[in-house]
Every structure is written in C-alpha cells, then in structure tokens.
Design an enzyme around this catalytic site. Structure first.
Site, PDB file in Angstrom:
ATOM      1  N   VAL A  36       0.866  -1.181   0.000  1.00  0.00           N
ATOM      2  CA  VAL A  36       0.000   0.000   0.000  1.00  0.00           C
ATOM      3  C   VAL A  36       0.902   1.231   0.000  1.00  0.00           C
ATOM      4  CG1 VAL A  36      -1.648   1.361   1.350  1.00  0.00           C
ATOM      5  CG2 VAL A  36      -1.991  -1.090   1.089  1.00  0.00           C
ATOM      6  N   GLU A 120      13.014  -3.620  15.623  1.00  0.00           N
ATOM      7  CA  GLU A 120      14.480  -3.457  15.668  1.00  0.00           C
ATOM      8  C   GLU A 120      14.941  -2.391  14.676  1.00  0.00           C
ATOM      9  OE1 GLU A 120      17.425  -3.769  17.553  1.00  0.00           O
ATOM     10  OE2 GLU A 120      16.643  -5.761  17.902  1.00  0.00           O
ATOM     11  N   VAL A 123      15.398   1.492  15.615  1.00  0.00           N
ATOM     12  CA  VAL A 123      16.446   2.038  16.491  1.00  0.00           C
ATOM     13  C   VAL A 123      17.837   1.650  15.983  1.00  0.00           C
ATOM     14  CG1 VAL A 123      17.316   2.125  18.859  1.00  0.00           C
ATOM     15  CG2 VAL A 123      14.879   1.862  18.454  1.00  0.00           C
ATOM     16  N   GLY A 125      19.278   1.532  13.008  1.00  0.00           N
ATOM     17  CA  GLY A 125      19.419   0.776  11.752  1.00  0.00           C
ATOM     18  C   GLY A 125      19.774  -0.672  11.965  1.00  0.00           C
ATOM     19  N   ILE A 127      21.958  -2.128  13.868  1.00  0.00           N
ATOM     20  CA  ILE A 127      22.493  -2.600  15.163  1.00  0.00           C
ATOM     21  C   ILE A 127      21.379  -3.300  15.958  1.00  0.00           C
ATOM     22  CG2 ILE A 127      23.525  -1.908  17.363  1.00  0.00           C
ATOM     23  CD1 ILE A 127      24.757   0.496  15.947  1.00  0.00           C
ATOM     24  N   GLY A 178      19.506   9.468   1.283  1.00  0.00           N
ATOM     25  CA  GLY A 178      18.331   8.790   1.859  1.00  0.00           C
ATOM     26  C   GLY A 178      18.455   8.515   3.350  1.00  0.00           C
ATOM     27  N   ASP A 192      14.622  12.687  16.319  1.00  0.00           N
ATOM     28  CA  ASP A 192      14.732  11.274  15.926  1.00  0.00           C
ATOM     29  C   ASP A 192      15.518  10.462  16.968  1.00  0.00           C
ATOM     30  OD1 ASP A 192      14.912   9.148  13.470  1.00  0.00           O
ATOM     31  OD2 ASP A 192      16.882   9.410  14.372  1.00  0.00           O
ATOM     32  N   LYS A 196      14.226   7.303  19.577  1.00  0.00           N
ATOM     33  CA  LYS A 196      14.969   6.041  19.716  1.00  0.00           C
ATOM     34  C   LYS A 196      15.378   5.834  21.183  1.00  0.00           C
ATOM     35  CE  LYS A 196      16.579   6.308  14.931  1.00  0.00           C
ATOM     36  NZ  LYS A 196      17.563   6.920  14.034  1.00  0.00           N
ATOM     37  N   GLY A 294      19.934   4.168   6.111  1.00  0.00           N
ATOM     38  CA  GLY A 294      20.132   3.668   4.748  1.00  0.00           C
ATOM     39  C   GLY A 294      19.238   2.468   4.488  1.00  0.00           C
TER      40      GLY A 294
HETATM   41  N1  HSE Z   1      16.931   9.678   9.767  1.00  0.00           N
HETATM   42  C1  HSE Z   1      17.389   8.562  10.487  1.00  0.00           C
HETATM   43  C2  HSE Z   1      18.872   8.711  10.779  1.00  0.00           C
HETATM   44  C3  HSE Z   1      17.138   7.305   9.719  1.00  0.00           C
HETATM   45  O1  HSE Z   1      19.488   9.578  10.144  1.00  0.00           O
HETATM   46  O2  HSE Z   1      19.410   8.029  11.633  1.00  0.00           O
HETATM   47  C4  HSE Z   1      17.356   6.050  10.503  1.00  0.00           C
HETATM   48  O3  HSE Z   1      16.499   5.966  11.600  1.00  0.00           O
END
Ligand code: HSE
Length: 393
Positions: A36, A120, A123, A125, A127, A178, A192, A196, A294
């Site tokens: 979606v 997972e 938080v 990426g 790790i 990205g 952000d 986390k 990423g």
């Molecule tokens: N915008 C976030 C960062 C993406 O730069 O860590 C990953 O959560």
C-alpha cells in the site's frame, strides 16, 4: 518448522526498497502479497498490480498474517498498527516516533490480542540493540545506555569536522543519500534520536516515558565558532542521547550535542554509522557499532524481525513487570558550554557555577554547571538563533 508469512507492506521508500532487495536474494518461507503506497503515479520497480493506495487491501485481507509498516506519518502508522494487531496480524515497524509515543498502549494491545509487534529497524538501523536489551541484558543491572543514534546528524558532523564541508552541503548530501527524515529537523534537532532513546529506555529499564518530556537539543544551531573552539581543544562534537541510572531507582534521559575527546569510543564513529555504548554492572562496557541509516542496513533489521516472526518471537516486556519503582528524573547536574549572542540571555539562565568565560565582540561563551531542569525550563531561550549549547564530557 517455520510459519509461512503472507506479508502486506505499507510504504515502499528507501527502507522498503532496501528490504525488498534483500528478500529477493533469499529463499524464505514468505511472500509479499500487496504494497500500500501513497502516490499511485510514482514509477515502481515491481509489477503495478502489487501496488494499491487502499489500506483495506492489506488490513481486510485475512490471508495476510504479517504487516510491515514503513511509512513516515506516525499517526497513520499507529492506526494501521493498532488495527492489524487487533485483527490477529503481527506487525514489523520502523517508525520510531509512532513506537516511542504509543509504546505502552501497543504493549497492552499485544498482550490482549496475543499478537506481536517488532521494531528493531526503528532504532539504530542495523544494530541489534532492542533484542539484546530485551534478551541478553534481561537480568543485568544497566548503569547507562548512550551513543550515536542518528545517522544523518553524525554524517553532517563528520563532513564538517573531517572534510571542512559546510553544514548545508553536508545536510543536502545526507538527504540525497536517503539517510535524513523527510523533515530533516527531526534529525538535526535531535527528535529522531530522542524517539529512539525513549524506546531504548523502555527495553533497558522497563519504563514508559512520553518523549515530549525528554529534552532534546540538536546541532541545528551549531556555528563556526563552536567548531573552531572544539578543534582547538581537540574535541569533536557528536549528538548523543543518554539513558542513565542516577540513583538505584531513578533514570535520567536527554539528547544533547556533546564535546568528546579522542579517548571516547564514540570519537571515531563517523558518517552514517551509529554506536551504542552499554555500561552494565557485571558485563561492564560493551559497544555495538554499525550503519544506523540507509535502505539496506535498516532493511536488514526489518528482515531480521520478519524472520523472527516465523518462529513466533515477541518482546515479553519483562522488565516492565518489575520496574514498579523506577522513575524518570530530570534533576541532574551537567557541565555545559553555552555560546550566546545577547548578554541578557545569559542573565536569564541559572548556572550553579561558571568555570570559564569568554567575552568577545562576535563570540561569547561560558562553561559551567547547570541543572537539566533549568535547561528544560529555559529551552526556548537557549535554542534561539545565535546560541548553541553542548555538554562537555
Ligand atoms: N533519519 C534517520 C537517521 C534514519 O538519520 O538516523 C534512521 O532511523
């Protein structure tokens, strides 16, 4: 024997595409039945019949037993996640704001409906910190969990400190790659990493803390003078969230830029890499390092959650059962550097002591001890243009 997963996926952006690239290379007992998406006109790399803008195509399909939620909008993600969990579907999400803001309710829904929500990928990426806090550190007394939780701001700081790039150029590059959020203020303003941190604190200490109550100051007000000051003293600046036990039953949480020296393990965590430093009573110090943003790194964490669901994995939130007396406390003393534009700003802040002061026409700063509550209460003043505050470790 694993359960077959029939997946409905919300969103097909950087992480969705990254996840799909990885899934394609594997033989797993799963199938993605529907995506979606918001924008039906966008050109996609997969057959058009897999895509729809109608959420019902997933939420109303009883054959779909797993929802992968990778959209930006935290409130829309919450509605999708709630509905899916309540209708017997398990959910994997990477939406840190949604999870941080609604974790307590989401944990209750999982309990009531016997479904599982894994996150997972939300938080740091790639790790695997949530499952480690949940399982490995199950019975370990944690003194603190800190580190670099935001890839974009770390990327920007690395480019500034190591390659003399300008803030704006580095931010643009982080967006092109990205890593950055659609609204990059969430990254550079420290929101952000704060979301986390709230999730980490929950799995580390068994507490639910409303992220709105956690202080976050970012690197968005960083100036040339601060960079020069840091370099002259051999510091780097990193944006660091901290969850720390300050008394046996009290935990402090905040996100601040910090000056760190080369003897700090986070000093050499560069670019979009993240690092999580766990200090525990018996295990002592442990350090997790890896790509924090990423498509492929985050996609790999999402896939790990998806594959864990094939074997019925769920977070037990065990620490929450025993955490009755643990409280979030903001009465905590910090040593900070504060650059300010107007003398009046400084006079409005109550420092407990000042150990260094510089007063020039274009550069004024103090270094001193201040209470976290004072920073929280005077956040609007501190965060004005022309000012920059960072903790000194
Ligand atoms: N915008 C976030 C960062 C993406 O730069 O860590 C990953 O959560």
């Amino acid at each position: 024997m694993s359960n077959k997963l029939i997946i409905g996926m919300f969103g097909f952006g950087v992480v969705g595409q990254g996840l799909y690239d990885i899934i394609k290379t594997k033989k797993l007992n799963l199938e993605i039945k529907k995506f979606v998406i918001k924008n039906a006109d966008k050109k996609r790399s997969l057959p058009a019949e897999l895509f729809t803008t109608d959420a019902e195509a997933i939420l109303g399909d009883t054959e779909i037993n797993t929802v992968v939620e990778l959209i930006d909008d935290a409130e829309a993600a919450f509605e999708i996640t709630k509905r899916a969990l309540k209708s017997g579907k398990n959910v994997v999400s990477a939406n840190k704001k949604m999870i941080a803001t609604h974790l307590e309710e989401l944990a209750e829904i999982q309990q009531e409906y016997g479904t599982s929500l894994l996150y997972e990928g939300a938080v740091c990426g790639s790790i695997p910190i949530i499952r480690n806090l949940e399982e490995y550190y199950d019975n370990e007394l944690l003194h603190s969990v800190s580190g670099i939780f935001n890839g974009s701001s770390n990327y920007i700081l690395s480019k500034i400190f190591n390659e003399n790039q300008s803030y704006d150029t580095a931010l643009r590059k982080a967006q092109e790659l990205g890593f950055a959020e659609t609204d990059p203020t969430l990254d550079v303003g420290g929101y952000d990493p704060k979301y986390k941190l709230a999730i980490v604190a929950s799995h580390a200490y068994g507490i639910y803390v409303d992220p709105e109550t956690i202080l976050n100051l970012g690197i968005d007000k960083l100036g040339e003078q601060d960079i020069r000051f840091a370099k002259e003293k051999g510091f780097k600046i990193k944006l660091l969230p901290l969850a720390k036990e300050i008394d046996p039953n009290q935990v402090v949480l905040y996100v601040l830029p910090k000056f760190i020296h080369s003897d700090n393990i986070l000093f050499n965590v560069e670019n979009e890499n993240n690092g999580v430093l766990v200090k525990a009573a018996f295990a002592d110090e442990q350090f997790f390092y890896g790509k924090g943003a990423g498509g492929h790194p985050t996609g790999s964490a999402v896939l790990s959650d998806i594959t864990a669901l094939r074997y019925g994995y769920r977070y037990e939130y065990k620490k929450h059962l025993d955490a009755g007396q643990i409280a979030y406390n903001t009465d905590y003393q910090l040593k900070v550097y504060f650059r300010y534009a107007e003398e009046e700003t400084l006079s409005q802040l109550q420092f407990n002591s000042i150990s260094e002061r510089f007063y020039g026409e274009n550069f004024k700063y103090v270094i001193g001890e201040i209470n976290l509550n004072e920073i929280i209460n005077k956040r609007a003043i501190i965060h004005q243009t022309g000012n920059f505050l960072a903790e000194i470790l």
